[in-house]
Design a protein around this motif. Structure first.
Motif, PDB file in Angstrom:
ATOM      1  N   SER A  84       0.828  -1.210   0.000  1.00 17.47           N
ATOM      2  CA  SER A  84       0.000   0.000   0.000  1.00 17.47           C
ATOM      3  C   SER A  84       0.862   1.260   0.000  1.00 17.47           C
ATOM      4  N   GLU A  85       1.961   1.243   0.736  1.00 19.04           N
ATOM      5  CA  GLU A  85       2.862   2.408   0.766  1.00 19.04           C
ATOM      6  C   GLU A  85       3.636   2.539  -0.540  1.00 19.04           C
ATOM      7  N   LEU A  86       4.074   1.420  -1.084  1.00 19.74           N
ATOM      8  CA  LEU A  86       4.768   1.451  -2.374  1.00 19.74           C
ATOM      9  C   LEU A  86       3.851   1.994  -3.465  1.00 19.74           C
ATOM     10  N   ASN A  87       2.581   1.618  -3.412  1.00 21.05           N
ATOM     11  CA  ASN A  87       1.615   2.122  -4.393  1.00 21.05           C
ATOM     12  C   ASN A  87       1.520   3.641  -4.355  1.00 21.05           C
ATOM     13  N   LYS A  88       1.517   4.211  -3.162  1.00 16.75           N
ATOM     14  CA  LYS A  88       1.418   5.675  -3.019  1.00 16.75           C
ATOM     15  C   LYS A  88       2.604   6.384  -3.650  1.00 16.75           C
ATOM     16  N   ILE A  89       3.765   5.748  -3.589  1.00 12.09           N
ATOM     17  CA  ILE A  89       4.982   6.364  -4.115  1.00 12.09           C
ATOM     18  C   ILE A  89       5.102   6.173  -5.625  1.00 12.09           C
ATOM     19  N   ILE A  90       4.865   4.954  -6.094  1.00 12.54           N
ATOM     20  CA  ILE A  90       5.210   4.614  -7.474  1.00 12.54           C
ATOM     21  C   ILE A  90       4.044   4.737  -8.454  1.00 12.54           C
ATOM     22  N   LEU A  91       2.877   4.262  -8.097  1.00 10.71           N
ATOM     23  CA  LEU A  91       1.779   4.222  -9.073  1.00 10.71           C
ATOM     24  C   LEU A  91       1.418   5.584  -9.672  1.00 10.71           C
ATOM     25  N   PRO A  92       1.433   6.676  -8.906  1.00 11.90           N
ATOM     26  CA  PRO A  92       1.118   7.969  -9.536  1.00 11.90           C
ATOM     27  C   PRO A  92       2.142   8.402 -10.589  1.00 11.90           C
ATOM     28  N   VAL A  99       0.160   0.828 -17.326  1.00 17.89           N
ATOM     29  CA  VAL A  99      -0.890   0.193 -16.520  1.00 17.89           C
ATOM     30  C   VAL A  99      -1.793  -0.644 -17.416  1.00 17.89           C
ATOM     31  N   GLU A 100      -2.151  -0.118 -18.572  1.00 17.55           N
ATOM     32  CA  GLU A 100      -3.003  -0.853 -19.510  1.00 17.55           C
ATOM     33  C   GLU A 100      -2.315  -2.124 -20.006  1.00 17.55           C
ATOM     34  N   GLU A 101      -1.031  -2.028 -20.334  1.00 15.16           N
ATOM     35  CA  GLU A 101      -0.285  -3.209 -20.776  1.00 15.16           C
ATOM     36  C   GLU A 101      -0.202  -4.254 -19.666  1.00 15.16           C
ATOM     37  N   ASN A 102      -0.031  -3.789 -18.442  1.00 18.54           N
ATOM     38  CA  ASN A 102       0.014  -4.698 -17.288  1.00 18.54           C
ATOM     39  C   ASN A 102      -1.334  -5.408 -17.121  1.00 18.54           C
ATOM     40  N   ASN A 103      -2.421  -4.670 -17.272  1.00 14.28           N
ATOM     41  CA  ASN A 103      -3.757  -5.258 -17.157  1.00 14.28           C
ATOM     42  C   ASN A 103      -3.978  -6.336 -18.220  1.00 14.28           C
ATOM     43  N   ARG A 127       3.776  -6.097  -9.671  1.00 16.79           N
ATOM     44  CA  ARG A 127       4.543  -6.167 -10.920  1.00 16.79           C
ATOM     45  C   ARG A 127       4.898  -4.767 -11.415  1.00 16.79           C
ATOM     46  N   LEU A 128       3.949  -3.852 -11.382  1.00 18.20           N
ATOM     47  CA  LEU A 128       4.231  -2.478 -11.798  1.00 18.20           C
ATOM     48  C   LEU A 128       5.290  -1.834 -10.906  1.00 18.20           C
ATOM     49  N   ILE A 129       5.212  -2.101  -9.628  1.00 18.04           N
ATOM     50  CA  ILE A 129       6.191  -1.538  -8.697  1.00 18.04           C
ATOM     51  C   ILE A 129       7.586  -2.086  -8.982  1.00 18.04           C
ATOM     52  N   LEU A 130       7.686  -3.395  -9.171  1.00 15.02           N
ATOM     53  CA  LEU A 130       9.000  -3.978  -9.444  1.00 15.02           C
ATOM     54  C   LEU A 130       9.565  -3.485 -10.769  1.00 15.02           C
ATOM     55  N   ASN A 132       9.222  -0.645 -11.939  1.00 17.92           N
ATOM     56  CA  ASN A 132       9.591   0.761 -11.751  1.00 17.92           C
ATOM     57  C   ASN A 132      10.308   0.986 -10.419  1.00 17.92           C
ATOM     58  N   TRP A 133      11.001  -0.037  -9.961  1.00 19.68           N
ATOM     59  CA  TRP A 133      11.668  -0.006  -8.663  1.00 19.68           C
ATOM     60  C   TRP A 133      12.614   1.182  -8.526  1.00 19.68           C
ATOM     61  N   ASP A 134      13.241   1.571  -9.614  1.00 17.87           N
ATOM     62  CA  ASP A 134      14.206   2.677  -9.571  1.00 17.87           C
ATOM     63  C   ASP A 134      13.547   3.997  -9.196  1.00 17.87           C
ATOM     64  N   LEU A 135      12.227   4.106  -9.266  1.00 18.18           N
ATOM     65  CA  LEU A 135      11.539   5.339  -8.873  1.00 18.18           C
ATOM     66  C   LEU A 135      11.538   5.538  -7.351  1.00 18.18           C
ATOM     67  N   LEU A 136      11.913   4.517  -6.613  1.00 18.09           N
ATOM     68  CA  LEU A 136      11.955   4.648  -5.150  1.00 18.09           C
ATOM     69  C   LEU A 136      13.128   5.489  -4.675  1.00 18.09           C
ATOM     70  N   THR A 137      14.174   5.580  -5.480  1.00 18.93           N
ATOM     71  CA  THR A 137      15.367   6.311  -5.045  1.00 18.93           C
ATOM     72  C   THR A 137      15.347   7.742  -5.491  1.00 18.93           C
TER      73      THR A 137
END
Length: 137
Positions: A84-92, A99-103, A127-130, A132-137
């Motif tokens: 849930s916390e990762l979603n707040k950071i990365i999904l936006p 997202v459409e391709e992932n779906n 899967r989307l978070i992984l 785009n993992w580099d967006l965490l830094t």
């Protein structure tokens, strides 16, 4: 109540991308009676726990950043990253097209009940978070 063996089968199916795409290994399956189930994956620097408390109907997906190959303390918020916390950071920060391709990738799976829908949603998000993992830094 969800049967533990069925839970583990669904997790293996919906989260198979962890192994196939990201090189994780499934290292543990836990069934504590009919109350708690957990499937854990690792890739050398992270451990992902997909756990379910049957009585509470509570699904939790957590990414643990490993310290010297070991799990961090659960209360260490810098190394214990809840989906849930990762979603707040990365999904936006992810483009709608991704997202459409992932779906589309997950459209081959069918969720037949509430828990299945929660697991499928979590798999899509993880899967989307992984990716785009580099967006965490």
């Amino acid at each position: 109540m969800v049967d533990g063996k069925i839970y583990i089968e669904i997790v293996r199916l919906f989260f198979s991308f962890l192994i196939n795409e990201f090189g994780f290994n499934q290292i543990k399956e836990t069934e504590n009676g009919n109350a708690f189930y957990d499937v854990e994956y690792r890739d050398g620097k992270r451990a992902i726990s997909i756990s379910y408390e049957n009585v509470e109907d509570y699904l939790q997906v957590i990414v643990f950043m490993l310290k010297n190959g070991n799990l961090s303390d659960y209360d260490d918020k810098t190394h214990t990253l809840h989906l849930s916390e990762l979603n707040k950071i990365i999904l936006p920060r992810i483009y709608k097209k991704e997202v459409e391709e992932n779906n589309i990738l997950f459209s081959k799976y069918e969720a037949n009940d509430s828990l299945g829908r929660k697991l499928l949603k979590s798999a899509k998000e993880l899967r989307l978070i992984l990716k785009n993992w580099d967006l965490l830094t």
